[in-house]
Design an enzyme around this catalytic site. Structure first.
Site, short mmCIF file in Angstrom:
data_model
loop_
_atom_site.label_atom_id
_atom_site.label_comp_id
_atom_site.label_asym_id
_atom_site.label_seq_id
_atom_site.Cartn_x
_atom_site.Cartn_y
_atom_site.Cartn_z
N ILE A 155 -3.19 -7.75 -5.12
CA ILE A 155 -3.25 -6.91 -6.32
C ILE A 155 -4.11 -7.58 -7.39
O ILE A 155 -4.89 -6.92 -8.08
CB ILE A 155 -1.84 -6.61 -6.88
CG1 ILE A 155 -0.95 -6.03 -5.77
CG2 ILE A 155 -1.92 -5.61 -8.04
CD1 ILE A 155 0.49 -5.80 -6.18
N ALA B 117 2.39 -15.40 -7.23
CA ALA B 117 3.75 -15.46 -6.69
C ALA B 117 3.69 -15.66 -5.19
O ALA B 117 2.66 -15.38 -4.55
CB ALA B 117 4.48 -14.15 -6.99
N THR C 89 8.43 -6.39 -9.59
CA THR C 89 8.58 -5.48 -8.46
C THR C 89 9.84 -4.62 -8.59
O THR C 89 10.78 -5.00 -9.31
CB THR C 89 8.67 -6.32 -7.16
OG1 THR C 89 9.21 -5.54 -6.12
CG2 THR C 89 9.58 -7.53 -7.32
N ASP C 90 9.86 -3.50 -7.85
CA ASP C 90 11.08 -2.66 -7.84
C ASP C 90 12.20 -3.33 -7.03
O ASP C 90 13.35 -2.91 -7.10
CB ASP C 90 10.77 -1.25 -7.30
CG ASP C 90 10.19 -1.24 -5.89
OD1 ASP C 90 9.97 -2.32 -5.31
OD2 ASP C 90 9.96 -0.13 -5.35
N GLU C 91 11.84 -4.36 -6.24
CA GLU C 91 12.85 -4.96 -5.34
C GLU C 91 13.98 -5.65 -6.11
O GLU C 91 15.04 -5.89 -5.55
CB GLU C 91 12.18 -5.94 -4.37
CG GLU C 91 11.06 -5.28 -3.59
CD GLU C 91 10.73 -5.94 -2.26
OE1 GLU C 91 11.55 -6.73 -1.77
OE2 GLU C 91 9.64 -5.66 -1.75
N TYR D 195 13.17 -13.54 -2.04
CA TYR D 195 11.99 -13.09 -2.81
C TYR D 195 12.42 -12.30 -4.05
O TYR D 195 12.04 -12.63 -5.18
CB TYR D 195 11.08 -12.22 -1.93
CG TYR D 195 10.07 -11.40 -2.72
CD1 TYR D 195 9.06 -12.02 -3.46
CD2 TYR D 195 10.13 -10.00 -2.76
CE1 TYR D 195 8.15 -11.28 -4.21
CE2 TYR D 195 9.23 -9.25 -3.50
CZ TYR D 195 8.24 -9.89 -4.23
OH TYR D 195 7.33 -9.16 -4.97
N LYS E 116 12.06 -13.18 -8.09
CA LYS E 116 11.35 -12.32 -9.05
C LYS E 116 12.31 -11.89 -10.16
O LYS E 116 11.94 -11.84 -11.33
CB LYS E 116 10.77 -11.08 -8.35
CG LYS E 116 9.62 -11.34 -7.41
CD LYS E 116 8.37 -11.91 -8.07
CE LYS E 116 7.67 -10.93 -8.98
NZ LYS E 116 6.37 -11.47 -9.48
N ASN F 119 2.72 -1.49 -3.10
CA ASN F 119 1.30 -1.16 -3.23
C ASN F 119 0.63 -1.14 -1.86
O ASN F 119 1.06 -1.85 -0.96
CB ASN F 119 0.57 -2.22 -4.05
CG ASN F 119 0.86 -2.16 -5.54
OD1 ASN F 119 0.00 -2.48 -6.34
ND2 ASN F 119 2.05 -1.75 -5.93
N TYR G 245 10.81 -2.46 12.13
CA TYR G 245 12.15 -3.03 11.95
C TYR G 245 13.25 -1.97 12.11
O TYR G 245 13.13 -0.86 11.58
CB TYR G 245 12.29 -3.60 10.54
CG TYR G 245 11.73 -4.99 10.35
CD1 TYR G 245 12.01 -6.02 11.25
CD2 TYR G 245 10.95 -5.29 9.25
CE1 TYR G 245 11.52 -7.30 11.05
CE2 TYR G 245 10.44 -6.57 9.04
CZ TYR G 245 10.74 -7.56 9.96
OH TYR G 245 10.25 -8.82 9.76
N GLY H 2 19.39 -8.50 5.86
CA GLY H 2 19.63 -7.97 4.50
C GLY H 2 18.64 -6.90 4.08
O GLY H 2 18.36 -6.74 2.90
N1 LIG Z 1 2.38 -6.13 -3.07
C1 LIG Z 1 3.22 -5.27 -3.63
O1 LIG Z 1 3.47 -4.21 -3.08
C2 LIG Z 1 3.84 -5.57 -4.97
C3 LIG Z 1 4.56 -4.57 -5.64
C4 LIG Z 1 5.09 -4.84 -6.91
C5 LIG Z 1 4.89 -6.06 -7.49
N2 LIG Z 1 4.21 -7.03 -6.82
C6 LIG Z 1 4.00 -8.33 -7.50
O2 LIG Z 1 2.61 -8.42 -7.78
C7 LIG Z 1 2.18 -9.78 -7.71
C8 LIG Z 1 1.02 -9.90 -6.75
O3 LIG Z 1 1.43 -9.44 -5.44
P1 LIG Z 1 0.42 -9.47 -4.21
O4 LIG Z 1 0.93 -8.51 -3.22
O5 LIG Z 1 -0.96 -9.35 -4.72
O6 LIG Z 1 0.65 -10.96 -3.68
P2 LIG Z 1 -0.27 -11.87 -2.76
O7 LIG Z 1 0.69 -12.68 -1.95
O8 LIG Z 1 -1.29 -11.05 -2.07
O9 LIG Z 1 -1.05 -12.80 -3.79
C9 LIG Z 1 -0.42 -13.82 -4.50
C10 LIG Z 1 -1.50 -14.73 -5.05
O10 LIG Z 1 -0.86 -15.76 -5.83
C11 LIG Z 1 -1.43 -17.02 -5.47
N3 LIG Z 1 -0.41 -18.06 -5.67
C12 LIG Z 1 0.75 -18.22 -4.96
N4 LIG Z 1 1.41 -19.29 -5.41
C13 LIG Z 1 0.67 -19.81 -6.43
C14 LIG Z 1 0.84 -20.92 -7.31
N5 LIG Z 1 1.91 -21.72 -7.20
N6 LIG Z 1 -0.10 -21.17 -8.23
C15 LIG Z 1 -1.20 -20.36 -8.34
N7 LIG Z 1 -1.42 -19.30 -7.53
C16 LIG Z 1 -0.48 -19.03 -6.59
C17 LIG Z 1 -1.83 -16.87 -4.02
O11 LIG Z 1 -2.82 -17.83 -3.64
C18 LIG Z 1 -2.33 -15.45 -3.98
O12 LIG Z 1 -3.70 -15.38 -4.31
C19 LIG Z 1 3.41 -10.59 -7.31
O13 LIG Z 1 3.97 -11.15 -8.46
C20 LIG Z 1 4.35 -9.55 -6.68
O14 LIG Z 1 5.70 -9.92 -6.86
C21 LIG Z 1 3.67 -6.82 -5.59
#
Ligand SMILES: NC(=O)c1ccc[n+]([C@@H]2O[C@H](COP(=O)([O-])OP(=O)(O)OC[C@H]3O[C@@H](n4cnc5c(N)ncnc54)[C@H](O)[C@@H]3O)[C@@H](O)[C@H]2O)c1
Length: 358
Positions: free
Chosen positions: A13, A84, A135-137, A161, A165, A191, A218, A298
């Site tokens: 994202i 994250a 997140t909604d989770e 996870y 969050k 997303n 699953y 879970g």
């Molecule tokens: N993917 C979804 O459907 C979704 C939905 C709602 C919210 N979110 C939230 O959006 C955010 C991004 O999600 P995503 O799917 O893009 O995740 P992702 O796993 O694709 O990307 C996470 C990024 O964070 C970086 N990262 C991880 N640990 C780190 C650290 N300690 N220091 C610096 N960088 C670090 C990783 O290298 C990676 O580039 C997250 O906070 C997630 O909880 C995701």
């Protein structure tokens, strides 16, 4: 000129957000801070890497010194905090790193932003904002089919996870309540779109189907998730940064509830429609590839976001219908086979070393 500090901008994202922001705004500068875990891929940012208004810094959000240095060397206006550990299955196997990054990393960022933005009298400089992406989770699982997650729904996380969050969200809330820290929080549904790491449902199924591999589903496949095209999430975040009432939280979701098995069948059908008849991969793609596997521990049954507040108060509405978004996404993966091959072979992790010679 507004300076954005985007954390986790090399992930799914975060990288979509950086592209979105450069498409929508001319007067911004973006610093992307990412430690490049397995999920971070600078290949996602190839198109922006040479821009004067874009800087990449490899740093870990848990590293207090490195984060404070970024704040002291740059006049950051907005933090958009994506970084994250984000995969539920990994959190079940190794929960500690989720606590370290998602909770402690968020605490480091909050402290650094507070120190940089706070005036002597405890107020905060004008024009600063910390946008925490969640997140909604965190809300848990819905059993009544007529129920939705609202901003007021009590938190009930079930996986390491979502618990990590939820903890981070509560820390942000504590900063808002205690210090009147200038922050907003967004809680978004699942997303999908370009640049998603192929361990997540949609790119995993696309990749497996194209490789003629089994499509593991699953349990009974009837767990429901609420899917949103990634650009619509980015649009929501951008609107909350600009117009969100300080201290408020906003749910983001597109009312696109689908059972996992429906998603898998849609991917199969769309691939059959899109692939030309002479493509050798087409023949092997059918529902026979679907294989039911032991359920995730879970496993939450249903998530469904009520986006009423962000729609009513900020005028946000999603632009992309699921039927169109899934086609766009599948086409993107078909046109970016190199990106997928690079990831699945692990080569992308060498990219940083090649580029930065370290
Ligand atoms: N993917 C979804 O459907 C979704 C939905 C709602 C919210 N979110 C939230 O959006 C955010 C991004 O999600 P995503 O799917 O893009 O995740 P992702 O796993 O694709 O990307 C996470 C990024 O964070 C970086 N990262 C991880 N640990 C780190 C650290 N300690 N220091 C610096 N960088 C670090 C990783 O290298 C990676 O580039 C997250 O906070 C997630 O909880 C995701």
């Amino acid at each position: 000129m507004r300076n954005y500090l985007v954390t986790g901008g090399a992930g799914f994202i975060g990288s979509n957000f950086i592209h979105y922001m450069f498409r929508k705004h001319e007067d911004i500068r973006i610093i992307n801070v990412d430690s490049l875990t397995y999920a971070g891929n600078l290949g996602n940012l190839e198109a922006v890497k040479d821009r004067d208004d874009y800087t990449f810094i490899k740093a870990d959000i848990r590293d207090k010194e490195a984060i404070e240095k970024i704040f002291s060397e740059n006049d950051i206006d907005v933090v958009v905090h994506f970084a994250a550990e984000s995969h539920v299955d990994r959190s079940i196997v190794n929960p500690e790193v989720f606590v370290e990054t998602n909770v402690l990393g968020t605490a480091v960022l909050l402290n650094a932003a507070k120190a940089a933005w706070e005036n002597e009298d405890g107020s905060f400089k004008e024009g600063k904002k910390f946008l925490h992406v969640s997140t909604d989770e965190v809300y848990g699982s819905l059993s009544d089919p007529s129920d939705y997650f609202y901003e007021t729904t009590p938190y009930d996380p079930h996986s390491p996870y979502s618990a990590s969050k939820a903890s981070a969200d509560l820390l942000v809330k504590a900063y808002i309540d205690t210090y009147h820290f200038p922050a907003n929080m967004t809680n978004c549904s699942n997303n999908y779109g370009p640049y998603q790491f192929p361990e997540k449902l949609i790119p995993l199924m696309i990749n497996n189907a194209l490789s003629g591999k089994k499509l593991p589903v699953y349990g009974d496949g009837k767990n429901v998730r609420d899917w949103l095209y990634v650009d619509d999430h980015c649009k929501g975040i951008d609107m909350v940064i600009d117009k969100g009432v300080m201290g408020e939280k906003y749910n983001i979701g597109g009312h696109n509830e689908r059972e996992n098995i429906q998603i898998v069948k849609t991917i199969i059908k769309t691939l059959q429609e899109i692939l030309p008849d002479d493509d050798p991969r087409k023949k092997g793609i059918s529902e026979d590839l679907i294989t039911y596997v032991e359920d995730r521990k879970g496993h939450d049954r249903r998530y469904a976001i009520a986006p009423d507040k962000i729609s009513r108060e900020l005028g946000w509405l999603p632009d992309t219908k699921f039927e169109d978004g899934i086609k766009l996404t599948i086409k993107w993966y078909l046109e970016h086979k190199d990106w997928m091959d690079n990831i699945t072979s692990g080569d992308y992790q060498e990219y940083y070393k090649r580029m930065y010679k370290v």
